[in-house]
Design a protein around this motif. Sequence first.
Motif, short mmCIF file in Angstrom:
data_model
loop_
_atom_site.label_atom_id
_atom_site.label_comp_id
_atom_site.label_asym_id
_atom_site.label_seq_id
_atom_site.Cartn_x
_atom_site.Cartn_y
_atom_site.Cartn_z
N LEU A 138 0.79 -1.20 0.00
CA LEU A 138 -0.12 -0.23 0.16
C LEU A 138 0.80 1.29 0.08
CD1 LEU A 138 -2.93 -1.05 2.75
CD2 LEU A 138 -3.11 -0.73 0.10
N PHE A 139 1.79 1.28 0.59
CA PHE A 139 2.66 2.56 1.00
C PHE A 139 3.38 2.70 -0.44
CE2 PHE A 139 2.09 2.24 5.43
CZ PHE A 139 1.93 3.72 5.89
N GLN A 140 3.89 1.46 -1.06
CA GLN A 140 4.67 1.42 -2.34
C GLN A 140 3.90 2.14 -3.35
OE1 GLN A 140 5.27 -2.82 -2.90
NE2 GLN A 140 7.59 -2.39 -3.40
N ALA A 141 2.53 1.59 -3.49
CA ALA A 141 1.70 2.37 -4.47
C ALA A 141 1.48 4.06 -4.19
CB ALA A 141 0.42 1.61 -4.61
N LEU A 142 1.27 4.06 -2.91
CA LEU A 142 1.02 5.48 -2.53
C LEU A 142 2.13 6.47 -2.96
CD1 LEU A 142 -0.49 7.76 -1.06
CD2 LEU A 142 0.09 6.96 1.17
N VAL A 143 3.48 5.98 -2.55
CA VAL A 143 4.67 6.90 -2.57
C VAL A 143 4.88 7.10 -4.25
CG1 VAL A 143 7.22 7.10 -2.59
CG2 VAL A 143 5.78 6.12 -0.55
N ALA A 187 -2.92 1.88 10.49
CA ALA A 187 -3.62 3.22 10.84
C ALA A 187 -3.04 4.31 10.45
CB ALA A 187 -3.79 3.03 12.30
N TYR A 188 -1.67 4.45 10.26
CA TYR A 188 -1.15 5.52 9.79
C TYR A 188 -1.35 5.59 8.26
CZ TYR A 188 2.54 8.76 8.29
OH TYR A 188 3.37 9.79 8.05
N TYR A 189 -1.50 4.62 7.18
CA TYR A 189 -1.74 4.53 6.11
C TYR A 189 -3.10 5.38 5.77
CZ TYR A 189 -3.02 3.33 1.53
OH TYR A 189 -3.48 3.47 0.01
N ARG A 190 -4.23 4.77 6.56
CA ARG A 190 -5.47 5.36 6.69
C ARG A 190 -5.57 6.81 6.97
NH1 ARG A 190 -6.53 0.29 8.89
NH2 ARG A 190 -6.70 1.06 11.05
N PHE A 191 -4.78 7.08 7.90
CA PHE A 191 -4.78 8.45 8.22
C PHE A 191 -3.99 9.71 7.48
CE2 PHE A 191 -2.19 11.96 10.40
CZ PHE A 191 -3.33 12.75 11.17
N VAL A 192 -2.84 9.08 6.54
CA VAL A 192 -2.46 9.78 5.58
C VAL A 192 -3.24 10.04 4.32
CG1 VAL A 192 -0.42 9.73 3.70
CG2 VAL A 192 -0.01 9.23 5.97
N ILE A 193 -4.12 8.94 4.06
CA ILE A 193 -4.85 8.94 2.77
C ILE A 193 -6.09 9.90 2.95
CG2 ILE A 193 -3.93 6.99 1.72
CD1 ILE A 193 -6.31 5.62 2.34
N ASN A 207 -5.66 15.72 4.81
CA ASN A 207 -4.52 15.37 5.51
C ASN A 207 -3.29 15.55 4.64
OD1 ASN A 207 -5.55 15.07 8.03
ND2 ASN A 207 -5.19 12.77 8.17
N GLU A 208 -3.61 16.25 3.64
CA GLU A 208 -2.29 16.65 2.51
C GLU A 208 -0.94 16.96 3.54
OE1 GLU A 208 -5.23 17.85 2.42
OE2 GLU A 208 -5.92 17.17 0.69
N ALA A 209 -1.06 17.77 4.65
CA ALA A 209 0.06 17.97 5.22
C ALA A 209 0.83 16.97 5.81
CB ALA A 209 -0.25 19.24 6.45
N GLU A 210 0.20 16.04 6.22
CA GLU A 210 0.77 14.54 6.71
C GLU A 210 1.53 13.86 5.55
OE1 GLU A 210 2.46 12.07 9.19
OE2 GLU A 210 1.42 14.09 9.69
N ARG A 211 0.83 14.00 4.23
CA ARG A 211 1.42 13.28 3.37
C ARG A 211 2.79 13.90 2.97
NH1 ARG A 211 -3.79 12.74 1.32
NH2 ARG A 211 -3.77 14.41 0.01
N VAL A 212 2.97 15.24 3.01
CA VAL A 212 4.17 16.02 2.96
C VAL A 212 5.14 15.57 3.70
CG1 VAL A 212 5.18 18.35 2.80
CG2 VAL A 212 2.97 17.91 1.73
N ARG A 213 4.72 15.51 5.13
CA ARG A 213 5.51 15.06 6.17
C ARG A 213 6.02 13.71 6.05
NH1 ARG A 213 5.43 17.15 11.51
NH2 ARG A 213 7.30 16.25 12.73
N MET A 214 4.99 12.84 5.69
CA MET A 214 5.66 11.33 5.19
C MET A 214 6.57 11.37 4.12
SD MET A 214 3.44 8.24 3.78
CE MET A 214 3.95 9.03 2.03
#
Length: 302
Positions: free
Chosen positions: A26-31, A65-71, A75-82
């Motif tokens: 999931l993180f692979q695809a998101l990044v 839980a973090y993945y759900r939070f990021v997407i 929560n665009e700011a958290e995606r930037v932080r990630m």
Amino acid sequence: MRAVTPVEALLSGVGPLPLSEREFVLFQALVEREVGIHLGPTKQALLVGRLSRRVRSLGLPSFAAYYRFVITRGNEAERVRMLDCLCTNETHFFREPEHFEFLRQRVFPEWTRRAAQGLMARRVRVWSAACSTGEEPYSLAMELLSHFPPGSGWEVEVLATDLSTWALERARQGLWPVEKAATIPGPLLRTFMLRGVRSQEGWMQAGPELRSVLRFARVNLNDERGWPAGPFELVFCRNVLIYFGAQARAQALSALLRRLPPTGYLFLGHAESLTGGSEPARCVAPNIYCAKPPPPAGASPT
């Protein structure tokens, strides 16, 4: 003594933070979707190491839980932080020195000659497209100003961009430990860098001449819609596209070449090439490319 539960261990920072194969996918695809970077199977440990602290600091019980939070929308700011956490910011001044020698021996004399013939305006725009903490764009600014100093009639602009907000803030400060000076040629170091004193002892800072020609912006190389408008006489995009997936890399290369005039140059890292790009270009030196204009109508392609 009561045993510590897995959730208690997670939140207290005790022990490793588990990441399942499904969560990693999931993180692979998101990044890759967000920024074009492909995290191969060997990067799973890197992701765990760089994101575990962030997951804990948010009080979340798992990577899922973090993945759900990021997407989550908003929560665009958290995606930037990630993405900041995942960026690799390895760099130094005058990295790959043969590229700077190419500027001195070929590009700068060429500009001087063309300007004297009225074939080029005395204005140079340069883009450092993955500037990290700033060593590359400040190196370029030093070279440019040493050959085209203020008062010479030339206008110099260096645009420095990166995905990482943390790295960009460091670059804007223009402040480094003096150990970083080891790769700066002595005359340039003495002309353009200031040595810290008292509370700043052990540090050096870019002088006002350098800072006056630099500007900074956050740019995602996987989204051309947010890119700066060209043309740029020089584009440096070194040691970043090697991390991209094939499709994202090809799209970025083609878009970078479109930012060049016919006489402009694209500089890539030592392990990178134009393989996969669709825009016409020719190699003029190792990892240095020039936009290749299309042949005249009716001419046979070469």
